[in-house]
Design an enzyme around this catalytic site. Structure first.
Site, mmCIF file in Angstrom:
data_model
loop_
_atom_site.group_PDB
_atom_site.id
_atom_site.type_symbol
_atom_site.label_atom_id
_atom_site.label_comp_id
_atom_site.label_asym_id
_atom_site.label_seq_id
_atom_site.Cartn_x
_atom_site.Cartn_y
_atom_site.Cartn_z
ATOM 1 N N TYR A 19 0.835 -1.195 0.000
ATOM 2 C CA TYR A 19 0.000 0.000 0.000
ATOM 3 C C TYR A 19 0.874 1.251 0.000
ATOM 4 O O TYR A 19 0.662 2.179 -0.771
ATOM 5 C CB TYR A 19 -0.930 -0.020 1.217
ATOM 6 C CG TYR A 19 -1.926 1.108 1.243
ATOM 7 C CD1 TYR A 19 -3.151 1.001 0.588
ATOM 8 C CD2 TYR A 19 -1.652 2.291 1.920
ATOM 9 C CE1 TYR A 19 -4.074 2.039 0.616
ATOM 10 C CE2 TYR A 19 -2.565 3.334 1.959
ATOM 11 C CZ TYR A 19 -3.774 3.191 1.296
ATOM 12 O OH TYR A 19 -4.674 4.228 1.324
ATOM 13 N N HIS A 23 1.348 4.162 -2.974
ATOM 14 C CA HIS A 23 1.085 5.574 -2.712
ATOM 15 C C HIS A 23 2.334 6.437 -2.859
ATOM 16 O O HIS A 23 2.232 7.606 -3.221
ATOM 17 C CB HIS A 23 0.437 5.769 -1.336
ATOM 18 C CG HIS A 23 -1.033 5.567 -1.376
ATOM 19 N ND1 HIS A 23 -1.615 4.323 -1.354
ATOM 20 C CD2 HIS A 23 -2.042 6.448 -1.483
ATOM 21 C CE1 HIS A 23 -2.918 4.459 -1.435
ATOM 22 N NE2 HIS A 23 -3.213 5.736 -1.514
ATOM 23 N N TYR A 42 -3.262 16.184 2.428
ATOM 24 C CA TYR A 42 -3.899 14.871 2.499
ATOM 25 C C TYR A 42 -2.882 13.852 2.997
ATOM 26 O O TYR A 42 -1.809 13.712 2.426
ATOM 27 C CB TYR A 42 -4.397 14.506 1.098
ATOM 28 C CG TYR A 42 -5.204 13.244 0.938
ATOM 29 C CD1 TYR A 42 -5.520 12.403 1.984
ATOM 30 C CD2 TYR A 42 -5.680 12.894 -0.314
ATOM 31 C CE1 TYR A 42 -6.274 11.260 1.796
ATOM 32 C CE2 TYR A 42 -6.440 11.760 -0.521
ATOM 33 C CZ TYR A 42 -6.727 10.940 0.541
ATOM 34 O OH TYR A 42 -7.480 9.807 0.350
ATOM 35 N N TRP A 77 -7.250 3.902 -10.497
ATOM 36 C CA TRP A 77 -6.525 3.807 -9.225
ATOM 37 C C TRP A 77 -7.244 2.841 -8.282
ATOM 38 O O TRP A 77 -6.627 1.980 -7.667
ATOM 39 C CB TRP A 77 -6.402 5.199 -8.597
ATOM 40 C CG TRP A 77 -5.663 5.198 -7.293
ATOM 41 C CD1 TRP A 77 -6.210 5.205 -6.046
ATOM 42 C CD2 TRP A 77 -4.248 5.185 -7.099
ATOM 43 N NE1 TRP A 77 -5.225 5.213 -5.083
ATOM 44 C CE2 TRP A 77 -4.009 5.197 -5.704
ATOM 45 C CE3 TRP A 77 -3.156 5.171 -7.964
ATOM 46 C CZ2 TRP A 77 -2.732 5.184 -5.171
ATOM 47 C CZ3 TRP A 77 -1.878 5.170 -7.422
ATOM 48 C CH2 TRP A 77 -1.677 5.175 -6.044
ATOM 49 N N TRP A 78 -8.561 3.000 -8.170
ATOM 50 C CA TRP A 78 -9.321 2.115 -7.300
ATOM 51 C C TRP A 78 -9.221 0.672 -7.756
ATOM 52 O O TRP A 78 -9.112 -0.236 -6.930
ATOM 53 C CB TRP A 78 -10.774 2.556 -7.231
ATOM 54 C CG TRP A 78 -10.988 3.832 -6.462
ATOM 55 C CD1 TRP A 78 -10.087 4.490 -5.668
ATOM 56 C CD2 TRP A 78 -12.178 4.589 -6.420
ATOM 57 N NE1 TRP A 78 -10.656 5.616 -5.140
ATOM 58 C CE2 TRP A 78 -11.944 5.713 -5.580
ATOM 59 C CE3 TRP A 78 -13.429 4.455 -7.012
ATOM 60 C CZ2 TRP A 78 -12.915 6.668 -5.312
ATOM 61 C CZ3 TRP A 78 -14.392 5.410 -6.744
ATOM 62 C CH2 TRP A 78 -14.135 6.503 -5.904
#
Length: 105
Positions: A19, A23, A42, A77-78
């Site tokens: 993950y 990112h 963010y 992306w999802w």
């Protein structure tokens, strides 16, 4: 004026490194789209004991976050993230909004 928005997601066990790797290499077009939608500052935090991810971001009052799921780059992306985290059937990440309980300005 901006508001802070926080939410929780669920990472599958054993997927923290992957993950983070994904990112760390966020697509420039996705980052630009988030900024265009009024998102700034963010960050996503991991609770290693529960595999919960906690997202915190600032967004403008007139943000366009509600339109992000319509963007092809967001959908891609999802789709790419669906194998390492809990998602809905259409690969939208399962997100639980968090209620602010305390703030020290």
């Amino acid at each position: 004026m901006t508001e802070t928005f926080a939410f929780r997601m669920n990472l599958f066990p054993g997927q923290a490194e992957e993950y983070k790797r994904r990112h760390d290499a966020i697509w420039p077009e996705l980052a630009a789209l988030l900024k265009q939608a009024g998102v700034s500052d963010y960050s996503i935090w991991l609770d290693e004991a529960t595999h919960h991810l906690f997202g915190v971001l600032k967004r403008t009052e007139d943000h366009g976050m509600d339109r992000l799921p319509l963007e092809p780059v967001v959908r891609r992306w999802w789709d790419m993230m669906a194998d390492i985290m809990e998602t809905e059937a259409d690969h939208t990440p399962v997100q639980v909004p968090l209620q602010k309980m305390f703030h020290l300005p």
